[in-house]
Write an enzyme that holds these catalytic residues in place. Structure first.
Site, PDB file in Angstrom:
ATOM      1  N   LYS A 182       2.621 -17.072  17.412  1.00 55.71           N
ATOM      2  CA  LYS A 182       3.539 -16.838  18.525  1.00 55.71           C
ATOM      3  C   LYS A 182       3.232 -17.771  19.691  1.00 55.71           C
ATOM      4  CE  LYS A 182       0.739 -13.009  20.366  1.00 55.71           C
ATOM      5  NZ  LYS A 182       0.738 -11.638  20.919  1.00 55.71           N
TER       6      LYS A 182
ATOM      7  N   CYS B  93      11.944  -4.601  15.486  1.00 58.76           N
ATOM      8  CA  CYS B  93      12.274  -5.627  14.494  1.00 58.76           C
ATOM      9  C   CYS B  93      12.766  -5.089  13.146  1.00 58.76           C
ATOM     10  CB  CYS B  93      11.120  -6.614  14.318  1.00 58.76           C
ATOM     11  SG  CYS B  93       9.493  -6.003  14.674  1.00 58.76           S
TER      12      CYS B  93
ATOM     13  N   HIS C 101      15.998 -10.751  18.143  1.00 60.95           N
ATOM     14  CA  HIS C 101      15.568 -11.409  16.913  1.00 60.95           C
ATOM     15  C   HIS C 101      16.643 -12.396  16.492  1.00 60.95           C
ATOM     16  CE1 HIS C 101      13.182  -7.724  17.084  1.00 60.95           C
ATOM     17  NE2 HIS C 101      12.245  -8.495  16.578  1.00 60.95           N
TER      18      HIS C 101
ATOM     19  N   ASP D 226      14.306  -7.176  23.985  1.00 59.21           N
ATOM     20  CA  ASP D 226      13.886  -7.646  22.672  1.00 59.21           C
ATOM     21  C   ASP D 226      15.047  -8.298  21.936  1.00 59.21           C
ATOM     22  OD1 ASP D 226      12.054  -7.994  20.676  1.00 59.21           O
ATOM     23  OD2 ASP D 226      12.159  -5.951  19.913  1.00 59.21           O
TER      24      ASP D 226
ATOM     25  N   HIS E  27      11.095 -13.569  16.526  1.00 56.42           N
ATOM     26  CA  HIS E  27      10.960 -12.418  17.424  1.00 56.42           C
ATOM     27  C   HIS E  27      10.770 -12.974  18.838  1.00 56.42           C
ATOM     28  CE1 HIS E  27       9.543  -9.730  13.969  1.00 56.42           C
ATOM     29  NE2 HIS E  27       9.404 -10.943  13.472  1.00 56.42           N
TER      30      HIS E  27
ATOM     31  N   ARG F 126       4.410   3.672  21.716  1.00 58.95           N
ATOM     32  CA  ARG F 126       3.136   3.316  21.078  1.00 58.95           C
ATOM     33  C   ARG F 126       2.065   4.289  21.545  1.00 58.95           C
ATOM     34  NH1 ARG F 126       3.533  -3.361  21.382  1.00 58.95           N
ATOM     35  NH2 ARG F 126       5.512  -3.452  20.227  1.00 58.95           N
TER      36      ARG F 126
ATOM     37  N   GLN G  40      11.802  -2.844  25.798  1.00 64.00           N
ATOM     38  CA  GLN G  40      11.666  -4.298  25.665  1.00 64.00           C
ATOM     39  C   GLN G  40      13.018  -4.987  25.834  1.00 64.00           C
ATOM     40  OE1 GLN G  40       9.974  -4.233  21.621  1.00 64.00           O
ATOM     41  NE2 GLN G  40       8.166  -5.238  22.453  1.00 64.00           N
TER      42      GLN G  40
END
Length: 665
Positions: free
Chosen positions: A492, A357, A408, A406, A538, A386, A404
């Protein structure tokens, strides 16, 4: 005259009871059947013991085994206490610590006495038998309030050093409780509990395994033994659970990954996956599928750096809130001499990105954005790292390096509900393409968070309203709100998939975030000519490719849909004279876009059938001299007993249809 207490019941009736009365007294006043069935009570919404006296007028709901959620929580809590009592009865001098209920059972952390080795699997049958004795003894479970000093004195005098340490840290003014099991054993506990051990079914639990655990979760502290068990309300539930475990073991993605030659993991790269050619085919198919989905939904795909300066992570808030899970790197050339430290310790710090992000905000900030540019949807198949503890790693399901799907979405306030609704509809299509049912949950603000309460109120309402507009905030979709489970920067929505054997997996999310655009100074020029902050949504659907592939393998027990199967067909010969025809068939299948292999080995056909079935190949095309002469193939489909003879062209047409992804079929 003593004033009676007014106890309101769920049916609207009111019972007048003497002061000092308990929920058990109300149950007895209603009838002997309810008095026998009641196991706990909800007083003004709080779950309490049946024997807990009312402190004033109250709303009362009696809990029975029909209230399965509460009943299971109570039973599992009690099984944990019975486990601790059994261990201490069998091995005096055992120290006990704590043992909570879990989603499917319970555990208790204990330290074996110095006279013996730590507990092992060999001890479980004896512990189970002792637990059954305690349950059959129907020992009353009785609550008492103690002072902190009483607790410290009790545990210290009995050599319970862990309990004494914990008791010493309890607040002086707080009500501290213990629970007696009969008159000869007690434990420190908030409760509530069942009325007696006899309310447990002695045939509805099973001790499953032992593991090491550190006192208070700190590896610098003493190592304990954690004894895990599963507990249920009756034997039928236990047997159903054990059957599910057996089925889950057959579907274990790590086992199937080896058998199907998809991937492997090894110590040289803890928590990172080595994808083999067959496994990476699945990845590529998913990646291509997702690209088609996001292209159709108006996203712009990007690629961002793996390593960024720590100052960026400080500004975003991750350095303070998330640093323990980040891999950090000194920004210097390491010492290459034999002597001296590898790094100086004086360098600036950088970090491998744990999420995408902040980098997407930096892309948004390039150039001036107008309100007309919004919504701007930025997508990345973003590789993240991570620093998960070694003990938490689990196959593809929990890794250190993952990718991911992912994205945004930077949008105006007035666009939020429409964007979230559109995402809900996109996620719905994707999950249905894979054959999943799902439920949606709204995770609300946690205790530790950034942002004002007003912003959180607004963000939670926007997500809630979008799901309602999409028609998904219904019982059919398992709609539920989860207090305290949001991220530190945003509430979320969570998508929980249900797999073929009834397990749930939390995968997709969308979060409405006003904090990160503020912290990283993202702005756009509004219609009024002044600067405004965008809202940042997100979102992910697969969650991570690694975990989603693991879920798919277990959901389908390795028998992936033909479009995802690494090898979609194998042409196998019965006799070597058919090799030429087999090669011709393979060439035609490849030309049609089918992932096909040949098996021309000098082995019996039954052996070939077994081997390719074990490898989960969807279709085996068997050819001999008859098939060669007639231009046919005998198709054996995985999971079906009978073969079907058809022309090679028919087989190619059938496979082309099945090999097409569901969004383009």
């Amino acid at each position: 005259m003593t004033q009676l207490l007014k106890i309101s019941l769920p049916d609207g009736s009111v019972r007048e009871m003497e002061p000092g009365s308990t929920p058990a007294d109300v149950a007895a006043a209603i009838g002997p059947g309810l008095a026998k069935a009641a196991i706990a009570a909800k007083v003004d919404g709080e779950l309490v013991d049946l024997s807990r006296p009312f402190t004033g007028d109250a709303q009362l709901a009696l809990v029975t085994s029909r209230d399965e959620e509460e009943a299971l929580e109570l039973a599992r809590h009690d099984y944990a206490h019975v486990l601790a009592e059994a261990v201490q009865a069998l091995w005096p001098g055992t120290q006990i610590t704590f043992g909570p209920a879990t989603d499917d059972g319970f555990y208790y952390d204990v330290m074996a006495p110095a006279s013996r080795e730590p507990f092992s699997m060999d001890d479980l049958p004896a512990i189970e038998e002792k637990m059954r004795e305690i349950i059959k003894a129907d020992k009353p479970l009785r609550r008492e309030v103690w002072t902190r000093q009483q607790l410290i004195d009790k545990w210290s005098s009995e050599g319970e050093t862990f309990k004494a340490e914990w008791a010493a840290e309890l607040p002086e003014g707080e009500e501290l409780t213990v629970y007696w099991s009969g008159n000869d054993w007690l434990d420190m506990c908030r409760g509530p509990h069942l009325p007696s051990t006899g309310k447990l079914d002695p045939q509805a639990f099973k001790l499953m395994r032992v593991a090491g655990a550190y006192w208070r979760g700190d590896q610098k502290n003493a190592q304990l033994t954690r004894i895990y068990g599963t507990g249920w309300l009756n034997k039928k539930q236990l047997n159903a659970y054990l059957t599910r475990l057996e089925e889950a073991a057959k579907r274990d993605h790590r086992k199937l990954g080896r058998e199907m030659d998809l991937f492997h993991l090894q110590e040289e790269a803890h928590g990172s996956v080595f994808w083999h050619p067959h496994g990476y085919v699945i990845w590529r198919e998913l990646e291509a599928y997702m690209r088609r989905a996001i292209d159709g939904a108006g996203y712009n795909e990007v690629k961002t750096p793996q390593v960024m300066d720590a100052r960026q992570w400080e500004q975003s808030g991750h350095w303070g809130k998330y640093r323990e899970n980040m891999f950090v790197i000194p920004d210097e050339v390491p010492n290459v001499e034999d002597e001296g430290a590898i790094v100086s310790g004086d360098a600036d710090w950088m970090a491998l990105k744990p999420m995408n992000c902040p980098a997407h905000v930096l892309i948004f900030r390039q150039g001036i954005k107008s309100y007309r540019d919004l919504p701007l949807r930025i997508y990345e198949n973003g590789c993240c790292h991570r620093n998960e503890p070694h003990g938490a790693l689990h196959g593809l399901m929990r890794v250190r390096q993952f990718t991911q799907d992912d994205a945004h979405i930077f949008c105006r306030e007035d666009q939020i509900v429409d964007e979230v609704r559109a995402f809900c509809e996109l996620a719905d299509r994707v999950y249905k393409d894979f054959g999943f049912t799902y439920s949606i949950k709204l995770a609300l603000r946690p205790e530790k968070r950034f942002g004002s309460d007003a912003d959180w109120d607004k963000a939670e309402d926007e997500l809630r309203n979008a799901v309602m507009e999409a028609g998904l905030a219904t019982e059919e979709y398992g709609w539920e709100e989860l207090p305290g489970e949001g991220a530190f920067y945003a509430p979320k929505l969570e998508w929980h998939l249900t797999d073929a054997i009834g397990r749930t997996w939390q995968v997709g999310t969308i979060q409405s975030d006003r904090v990160l655009p503020e912290r990283l100074d993202a702005t756009y020029v509004g219609e009024d000519g002044s600067k405004h902050r965008p809202v940042m949504l997100h979102r992910a659907i697969f969650g991570s490719y690694e975990r989603f592939i693991g879920i798919l393998i277990e959901h389908f027990a390795g028998r992936l849909p033909v479009w995802l199967a690494p090898v979609q067909a194998v042409v196998a010969t019965i006799v070597s004279d058919a090799d030429g025809y087999a090669n011709e068939a393979v060439a035609k299948l490849k030309a049609a876009g089918i992932r096909v292999e040949s098996d021309l080995r000098n082995e019996k056909i039954n052996y070939k059938v077994r081997e390719h079935s074990h490898a989960k190949v969807p279709h085996l095309l068997v050819v001999g001299m008859r098939e060669a002469e007639e231009g046919t193939v005998a198709v054996r489909t995985l999971g079906q007993q009978h073969q079907k003879v058809m022309s090679l062209d028919e087989a190619i047409a059938m496979l082309k249809t099945e090999a097409s992804a569901p969004d383009i079929r």
